[in-house]
Scaffold this active site. Structure first.
Site, short mmCIF file in Angstrom:
data_model
loop_
_atom_site.label_atom_id
_atom_site.label_comp_id
_atom_site.label_asym_id
_atom_site.label_seq_id
_atom_site.Cartn_x
_atom_site.Cartn_y
_atom_site.Cartn_z
N ASP A 1 -4.45 0.17 -2.88
CA ASP A 1 -4.47 1.29 -1.93
C ASP A 1 -3.42 2.34 -2.27
OD1 ASP A 1 -6.63 0.24 -0.64
OD2 ASP A 1 -5.69 0.09 1.33
N ASP B 1 0.82 -1.20 0.00
CA ASP B 1 0.00 0.00 0.00
C ASP B 1 0.86 1.27 0.00
OD1 ASP B 1 -1.25 -2.33 0.97
OD2 ASP B 1 -2.86 -1.17 1.85
N HIS C 1 -9.57 0.99 -0.95
CA HIS C 1 -9.63 2.45 -1.06
C HIS C 1 -9.88 2.89 -2.51
CE1 HIS C 1 -8.75 3.89 3.03
NE2 HIS C 1 -8.23 2.68 3.16
#
Length: 385
Positions: free
Chosen positions: A98, A60, A134
């Site tokens: 993400d 991420d 996300h």
């Protein structure tokens, strides 16, 4: 570390995907590589055959382009001269999702990764991304974790895109360089977005909605990527793959998420959301079963999770799985007889601001590394032969 006993099955399923892409295998534009070409099937990419390639996985990034560049340099795929050049040769880079939220340079990172993909293909390598929770949240219009500076970046990018008369390819690829200048101009501007400037904030929210709504230009860019990707006999996803996901169909899930992201209907403000992949605690992008700290679990729980993991790997024909999503305080690590690798180290300044680490897979070995490309520290090595 004992060798894993899970046997791999042929890369492509019995019902072959409709789309099959063969990437270039030229290492320097004119000299043919000794390696076989990378073959990609599925739209978006789902199954990848990359014979003999070095694979690097990065977790991420959450809008922190400085930490992202550091991680990519450690992975040996990005130049350190500030030119954002691909240095990975025929390597395959996989980013675990993400990229969005918690940081201010999300679009710049997406632009960088796309640029590296184009450069990598010219050298016989490739760059793949998988979407995380996300990414799907932003396409749904859930902006809870968006930084004020990220809203500002959306406003700036939308103006930049307009200057290019909506020539998407040129504008998107150029943004990673243009954003540096844009940020410098923003800092010295008298009209710099202040905490009480509600008009500019509203402008940023509108710009983000235009860019990320289903059918929006950045939603369509994200739609290029899978939620589950199998490269050789390794499977990559953001949260974690479960047996019922495999039974539902990996390529089916990827296609449904992609279609949802691309869709736009004036008569339907809420296009169908592919629940199994994007919503719920056990969806592909949200599942944390494999990333939990085992010290908090009872022995029977550990056994149950391991049994689910082994069933999943056998069903998909993989020797191990790589996931992000849950920051690992101890850095990149593996569990369950190293059938699962966890690569989210919380490197973004918006998360833990930890030292970047990456996972490298070569031949039948996997290892976690940190440090500079030529002086890295080898943290953990596993032999799968």
């Amino acid at each position: 570390m004992a060798s894993l006993s899970v046997n791999s099955i042929p890369l492509l399923p019995s019902s072959r995907p409709e789309r099959l892409t063969v990437l270039s295998s030229l290492s320097n534009g004119s000299i043919a590589s000794a390696l076989k070409p990378i073959v990609v099937s599925g739209d978006p990419p789902t199954f990848v055959s990359a014979p003999g390639r070095r694979i690097v996985a990065v977790g991420d990034l959450h809008g922190d382009i400085d930490q992202a560049r550091s991680a990519l340099e450690i992975a040996g795929v990005l130049s350190s001269d500030g030119q954002d050049s691909w240095t990975g040769g025929e390597s395959v880079l996989i980013q675990l999702g993400d990229v969005l939220d918690r940081g201010e340079d999300e679009i710049a990172i997406l632009s960088l990764l796309r640029s590296l993909d184009i450069q990598a293909k010219a050298k016989g390598g490739a760059v793949f991304q998988v979407n995380g929770n996300h990414e799907t949240m932003n396409v749904e219009g859930d902006f809870r974790y968006v930084e004020s500076g990220a809203f500002d970046e959306c406003s700036g990018f939308l103006e930049y895109l307009n200057d290019y008369e909506y020539d998407w390819e040129e504008a998107f690829l150029g943004w990673v360089g243009a954003s540096k200048r844009w940020k410098e101009e923003r800092r010295v501007s008298k009209n710099y977005w202040g905490p009480l400037n509600l008009v500019k904030r509203q402008k940023g929210v509108i710009a983000r909605s235009v860019l990320f709504r289903p059918g929006g230009p950045l939603a369509c860019e994200l739609a290029r990527h899978a939620v589950v990707l199998k490269v050789n006999d390794w499977v990559f996803c953001h949260g974690g793959l479960l047996p019922h996901h495999v039974a539902y169909g990996i390529e089916r899930m990827n296609r449904e998420v992609s279609l949802w992201m691309r869709s736009h209907s004036e008569s339907d403000s809420n296009p169908h959301i592919p629940f199994i992949a994007t919503r719920g605690y056990d969806s592909v992008v949200w599942n944390r079963s494999y990333s939990r700290d085992t010290s908090d679990l009872e022995d029977y729980q550990i056994s149950q999770i391991n049994a689910i993991l082994q069933e999943t790997l056998q069903a998909v024909g993989a020797k191990a799985m790589v996931v992000g999503h849950t920051p690992q305080i101890s850095g990149v690590n593996c569990k369950y007889d190293c059938s699962i690798w966890r690569v989210d180290v919380g490197m973004s300044s918006g998360v833990l601001n930890s030292r970047p680490e990456v996972l490298e897979i070569t031949d039948n070995k996997a290892r976690a590394i940190r440090g500079q490309r030529d002086t890295f520290t080898e943290l953990h090595v596993v032999d799968y032969t």
